[in-house]
Design a protein around this motif. Structure first.
Motif, PDB file in Angstrom:
ATOM      1  N   PRO A 282       0.833  -1.204   0.000  1.00 24.00           N
ATOM      2  CA  PRO A 282       0.000   0.000   0.000  1.00 24.00           C
ATOM      3  C   PRO A 282       0.877   1.267   0.000  1.00 24.00           C
ATOM      4  CG  PRO A 282      -0.630  -1.480   1.788  1.00 24.00           C
ATOM      5  CD  PRO A 282       0.598  -2.025   1.173  1.00 24.00           C
ATOM      6  N   ALA A 283       0.381   2.305  -0.616  1.00 27.07           N
ATOM      7  CA  ALA A 283       1.143   3.556  -0.707  1.00 27.07           C
ATOM      8  C   ALA A 283       1.426   4.147   0.673  1.00 27.07           C
ATOM      9  CB  ALA A 283       0.384   4.557  -1.567  1.00 27.07           C
ATOM     10  N   GLY A 284       0.537   3.943   1.618  1.00 25.39           N
ATOM     11  CA  GLY A 284       0.736   4.466   2.966  1.00 25.39           C
ATOM     12  C   GLY A 284       1.965   3.879   3.643  1.00 25.39           C
ATOM     13  N   VAL A 285       2.229   2.602   3.370  1.00 25.13           N
ATOM     14  CA  VAL A 285       3.411   1.957   3.948  1.00 25.13           C
ATOM     15  C   VAL A 285       4.689   2.545   3.337  1.00 25.13           C
ATOM     16  CG1 VAL A 285       4.642  -0.246   4.128  1.00 25.13           C
ATOM     17  CG2 VAL A 285       2.177  -0.178   4.454  1.00 25.13           C
ATOM     18  N   LEU A 286       4.664   2.793   2.038  1.00 27.84           N
ATOM     19  CA  LEU A 286       5.848   3.293   1.354  1.00 27.84           C
ATOM     20  C   LEU A 286       6.160   4.753   1.677  1.00 27.84           C
ATOM     21  CD1 LEU A 286       5.247   1.639  -2.116  1.00 27.84           C
ATOM     22  CD2 LEU A 286       6.694   0.829  -0.251  1.00 27.84           C
ATOM     23  N   GLU A 287       5.202   5.480   2.198  1.00 31.04           N
ATOM     24  CA  GLU A 287       5.400   6.897   2.517  1.00 31.04           C
ATOM     25  C   GLU A 287       5.926   7.131   3.922  1.00 31.04           C
ATOM     26  OE1 GLU A 287       5.257   9.390   0.387  1.00 31.04           O
ATOM     27  OE2 GLU A 287       4.823   7.921  -1.167  1.00 31.04           O
ATOM     28  N   ARG A 288       6.050   6.082   4.720  1.00 34.04           N
ATOM     29  CA  ARG A 288       6.557   6.242   6.083  1.00 34.04           C
ATOM     30  C   ARG A 288       8.025   6.671   6.054  1.00 34.04           C
ATOM     31  NH1 ARG A 288       4.004   0.782   8.713  1.00 34.04           N
ATOM     32  NH2 ARG A 288       1.830   1.472   8.596  1.00 34.04           N
ATOM     33  N   PRO A 289       8.439   7.546   6.973  1.00 35.60           N
ATOM     34  CA  PRO A 289       9.830   8.029   6.983  1.00 35.60           C
ATOM     35  C   PRO A 289      10.856   6.907   7.157  1.00 35.60           C
ATOM     36  CG  PRO A 289       8.464   9.394   8.399  1.00 35.60           C
ATOM     37  CD  PRO A 289       7.618   8.247   7.964  1.00 35.60           C
TER      38      PRO A 289
END
Length: 102
Positions: free
Chosen positions: A25-32
């Motif tokens: 998911p895109a949310g996982v890839l956007e984590r710092p």
């Protein structure tokens, strides 16, 4: 035949890892933390590969002409030499040490 099984398993594993990366998911890839790991992991893997290829000979640790070439490249990098010059210095030093028979 065992080699082909290993190749097939490796190919399937690589495909699965690539698929999991695309399916994340895109949310996982956007984590710092994920972004930081994605930036640092290739550098760490390249450093490990360089160290293994330079100082390893099977299960043994060796110091030979390759180590001298890497050391010369490190000095050239510290002196802020252009990349092609760094490669040339490493090759020349490695060849010189091998020519001397060390």
């Amino acid at each position: 035949m065992t080699v082909w099984i290993a190749i097939a398993v490796t190919a399937a594993g690589c495909y699965l890892v690539k698929y999991l990366g695309l399916a994340a998911p895109a949310g996982v890839l956007e984590r710092p933390l994920v972004k930081r790991l994605a930036a640092l992991l290739p550098v760490a893997l390249l450093a490990a590969l360089t160290a293994q290829q330079t100082f390893g000979d099977g299960p043994h640790l060796v110091l030979d002409a390759r180590a001298a070439g890497v050391a010369a490249a490190a000095v050239a990098l510290l002196l802020r030499a252009p990349f092609l010059l760094v490669i040339g210095v490493a090759v020349a030093v490695t060849a010189g040490v091998r020519a001397l028979g060390m």
